[in-house]
Design a protein around this motif. Structure first.
Motif, PDB file in Angstrom:
ATOM      1  N   SER A  50      -0.909 -12.844   2.759  1.00 31.29           N
ATOM      2  CA  SER A  50      -0.262 -12.791   1.439  1.00 31.29           C
ATOM      3  C   SER A  50       1.012 -11.944   1.471  1.00 31.29           C
ATOM      4  O   SER A  50       2.019 -12.305   0.849  1.00 31.29           O
ATOM      5  CB  SER A  50      -1.227 -12.267   0.380  1.00 31.29           C
ATOM      6  OG  SER A  50      -1.637 -10.952   0.683  1.00 31.29           O
ATOM      7  N   LYS A  51       1.008 -10.837   2.203  1.00 23.19           N
ATOM      8  CA  LYS A  51       2.220 -10.021   2.300  1.00 23.19           C
ATOM      9  C   LYS A  51       3.279 -10.742   3.131  1.00 23.19           C
ATOM     10  O   LYS A  51       4.475 -10.648   2.831  1.00 23.19           O
ATOM     11  CB  LYS A  51       1.913  -8.658   2.916  1.00 23.19           C
ATOM     12  CG  LYS A  51       1.165  -7.737   1.969  1.00 23.19           C
ATOM     13  CD  LYS A  51       0.941  -6.380   2.591  1.00 23.19           C
ATOM     14  CE  LYS A  51       0.130  -5.484   1.682  1.00 23.19           C
ATOM     15  NZ  LYS A  51      -0.117  -4.171   2.315  1.00 23.19           N
ATOM     16  N   ALA A  52       2.855 -11.473   4.137  1.00 20.60           N
ATOM     17  CA  ALA A  52       3.805 -12.244   4.942  1.00 20.60           C
ATOM     18  C   ALA A  52       4.502 -13.288   4.066  1.00 20.60           C
ATOM     19  O   ALA A  52       5.717 -13.473   4.148  1.00 20.60           O
ATOM     20  CB  ALA A  52       3.089 -12.907   6.117  1.00 20.60           C
ATOM     21  N   GLN A  53       3.730 -13.940   3.209  1.00 23.40           N
ATOM     22  CA  GLN A  53       4.320 -14.927   2.308  1.00 23.40           C
ATOM     23  C   GLN A  53       5.244 -14.254   1.300  1.00 23.40           C
ATOM     24  O   GLN A  53       6.284 -14.797   0.939  1.00 23.40           O
ATOM     25  CB  GLN A  53       3.232 -15.728   1.586  1.00 23.40           C
ATOM     26  CG  GLN A  53       3.771 -16.892   0.783  1.00 23.40           C
ATOM     27  CD  GLN A  53       4.610 -17.846   1.617  1.00 23.40           C
ATOM     28  OE1 GLN A  53       4.175 -18.311   2.668  1.00 23.40           O
ATOM     29  NE2 GLN A  53       5.821 -18.136   1.170  1.00 23.40           N
ATOM     30  N   ASP A  70      14.934  -2.359   4.216  1.00 22.55           N
ATOM     31  CA  ASP A  70      14.959  -3.290   3.084  1.00 22.55           C
ATOM     32  C   ASP A  70      13.617  -3.976   2.875  1.00 22.55           C
ATOM     33  O   ASP A  70      13.337  -4.468   1.787  1.00 22.55           O
ATOM     34  CB  ASP A  70      16.034  -4.359   3.280  1.00 22.55           C
ATOM     35  CG  ASP A  70      17.438  -3.837   3.044  1.00 22.55           C
ATOM     36  OD1 ASP A  70      17.586  -2.714   2.521  1.00 22.55           O
ATOM     37  OD2 ASP A  70      18.392  -4.560   3.393  1.00 22.55           O
ATOM     38  N   LEU A  71      12.800  -4.001   3.900  1.00 20.72           N
ATOM     39  CA  LEU A  71      11.489  -4.638   3.791  1.00 20.72           C
ATOM     40  C   LEU A  71      10.627  -3.948   2.737  1.00 20.72           C
ATOM     41  O   LEU A  71       9.773  -4.573   2.115  1.00 20.72           O
ATOM     42  CB  LEU A  71      10.799  -4.618   5.158  1.00 20.72           C
ATOM     43  CG  LEU A  71       9.588  -5.501   5.344  1.00 20.72           C
ATOM     44  CD1 LEU A  71       9.927  -6.966   5.081  1.00 20.72           C
ATOM     45  CD2 LEU A  71       9.052  -5.344   6.753  1.00 20.72           C
ATOM     46  N   GLY A  76       4.319  -4.928  -2.443  1.00 20.29           N
ATOM     47  CA  GLY A  76       3.154  -4.828  -1.574  1.00 20.29           C
ATOM     48  C   GLY A  76       3.464  -4.245  -0.200  1.00 20.29           C
ATOM     49  O   GLY A  76       2.560  -3.936   0.557  1.00 20.29           O
ATOM     50  N   ILE A  77       4.748  -4.099   0.106  1.00 23.21           N
ATOM     51  CA  ILE A  77       5.154  -3.494   1.383  1.00 23.21           C
ATOM     52  C   ILE A  77       5.729  -2.122   1.062  1.00 23.21           C
ATOM     53  O   ILE A  77       6.737  -2.017   0.368  1.00 23.21           O
ATOM     54  CB  ILE A  77       6.232  -4.327   2.109  1.00 23.21           C
ATOM     55  CG1 ILE A  77       5.808  -5.778   2.281  1.00 23.21           C
ATOM     56  CG2 ILE A  77       6.612  -3.678   3.432  1.00 23.21           C
ATOM     57  CD1 ILE A  77       4.749  -6.013   3.312  1.00 23.21           C
ATOM     58  N   GLY A  78       5.106  -1.082   1.559  1.00 22.21           N
ATOM     59  CA  GLY A  78       5.587   0.268   1.294  1.00 22.21           C
ATOM     60  C   GLY A  78       6.346   0.846   2.473  1.00 22.21           C
ATOM     61  O   GLY A  78       6.417   0.250   3.549  1.00 22.21           O
ATOM     62  N   GLU A  79       6.905   2.012   2.247  1.00 19.04           N
ATOM     63  CA  GLU A  79       7.666   2.682   3.299  1.00 19.04           C
ATOM     64  C   GLU A  79       6.785   3.010   4.499  1.00 19.04           C
ATOM     65  O   GLU A  79       7.258   2.991   5.635  1.00 19.04           O
ATOM     66  CB  GLU A  79       8.332   3.942   2.749  1.00 19.04           C
ATOM     67  CG  GLU A  79       9.480   3.635   1.806  1.00 19.04           C
ATOM     68  CD  GLU A  79      10.179   4.895   1.310  1.00 19.04           C
ATOM     69  OE1 GLU A  79      10.124   5.921   2.003  1.00 19.04           O
ATOM     70  OE2 GLU A  79      10.772   4.819   0.230  1.00 19.04           O
ATOM     71  N   ALA A  80       5.522   3.313   4.262  1.00 16.47           N
ATOM     72  CA  ALA A  80       4.610   3.631   5.376  1.00 16.47           C
ATOM     73  C   ALA A  80       4.442   2.419   6.296  1.00 16.47           C
ATOM     74  O   ALA A  80       4.431   2.562   7.522  1.00 16.47           O
ATOM     75  CB  ALA A  80       3.255   4.082   4.843  1.00 16.47           C
TER      76      ALA A  80
END
Length: 107
Positions: A50-53, A70-71, A76-80
């Motif tokens: 789901s995060k890949a999509q 930028d990601l 759903g994508i955090g700095e960590a």
């Protein structure tokens, strides 16, 4: 008896090598501007289907990523997650901006 010991050693070695090959896919780099969802899922730690999509959806809506940081703009994508995958993330070469075409006067 020696044959059984040799067979067991061979089996153990084969299992160790098989385990190492399962861990190897995360060792590569992935261009987040061109990779498909399956590749992102496979190569990025903490990124599932789901995060890949979501990465692909964001990329289509907002254009290519300029940096790995930028990601983190993707929901759903955090700095960590970005930091954990920094060595694996590539944004590829940026296309060169074409110089203004010089007009050659017609003769």
């Amino acid at each position: 008896m020696k044959a059984i010991a040799l067979t067991l050693k061979t089996l153990i070695l084969a299992l160790c090598l098989a385990g190492a090959s399962q861990a190897a896919p995360t060792a590569g780099t992935v261009n987040i501007n061109t990779a498909d969802a399956a590749t992102l899922d496979r190569l990025l730690d903490g990124v599932g289907p789901s995060k890949a999509q979501a990465i692909i959806t964001y990329r289509k809506a907002n254009g290519p990523f300029r940096s790995a940081a930028d990601l983190a703009k993707v929901k759903g994508i955090g700095e960590a997650t970005v930091k954990r995958n920094a060595a694996r993330i590539s944004v590829g070469a940026r296309p060169a901006t074409p110089a203004a075409a010089k007009k050659v006067p017609a003769r």
